[in-house]
Design an enzyme around this catalytic site. Structure first.
Site, PDB file in Angstrom:
ATOM      1  N   SER A 135       0.849  -1.192   0.000  1.00  0.00           N
ATOM      2  CA  SER A 135       0.000   0.000   0.000  1.00  0.00           C
ATOM      3  C   SER A 135       0.882   1.238   0.000  1.00  0.00           C
ATOM      4  O   SER A 135       2.041   1.184   0.444  1.00  0.00           O
ATOM      5  CB  SER A 135      -0.883  -0.005   1.259  1.00  0.00           C
ATOM      6  N   TYR A 148      -1.329  -0.567  10.513  1.00  0.00           N
ATOM      7  CA  TYR A 148      -1.598  -0.991   9.136  1.00  0.00           C
ATOM      8  C   TYR A 148      -0.455  -0.568   8.217  1.00  0.00           C
ATOM      9  O   TYR A 148       0.067  -1.376   7.438  1.00  0.00           O
ATOM     10  CB  TYR A 148      -2.919  -0.389   8.638  1.00  0.00           C
TER      11      TYR A 148
END
Length: 249
Positions: A135, A148
């Site tokens: 990501s 995350y």
């Protein structure tokens, strides 16, 4: 070009779209996930080219048993797409439940390591491809994204390190690093709050699951002498956030 691809997290979002794209292109697809009913529905849609296996990739024994039970026609895996992952919550660190952090680490890191380790001998034999879904959070921190983002930074660095370890084996490794994407992933992140999920993407024209499926197929379609180390993509309406500044009164 055709072969066999294993996609984790194939019950929704990127994984489901990637399964559809590769079956369309003549590939055999193994889809994994925890929700057996969704895998059964996908198998009914895609036919004999799709084989679904429901298990928890964070469980090492379950992973080993699931892979050992693959039918003969699905054993020679050419591509592993490590897609399974999640983000939980939008709150800053002091307000987060520790179990949510642990769940993100277990799913995004431990599960990926389990299945990758088990499949490495096959991928080396097949001179295959490993695609890890990281990501932009691996590069750019944002409020509420601490753990995350940390897990996705791990994925990116693991991809680079794995490629180094497999140097000379003919195995390609790619980290794909998307920005804002509208999938069920965000509904999980917001705890099932559809309004909050919708508001995150209002007016953005975000990346779609099909966009990522097309990107994965493009990576897999490159000549065997080319390795895409990492690929970062964002919607046109997303760019780099400025630094926060706290001003004392």
């Amino acid at each position: 070009m055709s072969g066999t691809i294993l996609i984790t997290g194939a019950t929704s979002g990127f994984g489901q779209a990637t399964a559809r794209r590769f079956v369309k292109e003549g590939w055999k697809v193994i889809g994994t996930g925890r929700r057996a009913e969704r895998l059964e529905a996908l198998a009914a849609e895609l036919g004999q080219a799709f084989h679904g296996i429901a298990f928890d990739i964070t469980d090492e024994d379950a992973t080993e048993k699931a892979l050992a039970a693959l039918p003969d026609g699905f054993r020679d895996i050419d591509i592993l797409v490590n897609n399974a992952g999640l983000a939980l919550g939008t709150a800053p660190a002091p307000q987060v439940a520790l179990k949510d952090w642990q769940t993100m680490v277990d799913t995004n890191i431990t599960g990926l390591l389990n299945i990758t380790h088990h499949l490495l001998p096959t991928l080396i034999k097949q001179k295959g491809i490993v695609v890890n879904l990281s990501s932009v959070a691996a590069h750019y921190p944002y409020l509420g994204g601490n753990v995350y983002g940390g897990t996705k930074a791990f994925l990116r660095q693991f991809s680079l390190g794995l490629r180094s370890d497999l140097h000379g084996k003919g195995v390609r490794v790619t980290s794909i690093e998307p920005g804002m994407c509208e999938t069920e992933f965000t509904l999980v992140r917001t705890g099932g709050n559809q309004e909050a999920s919708d508001n995150l993407y209002k007016g953005v024209n975000p990346i779609t699951a099909d966009d990522i499926a097309n990107t994965i197929y493009w990576v897999a379609s490159q000549p065997k002498h080319i390795n895409i180390n990492s690929l970062e993509l964002m919607p046109v309406n997303q760019s780099f956030a400025g630094f926060q500044v706290y001003r004392e009164s």
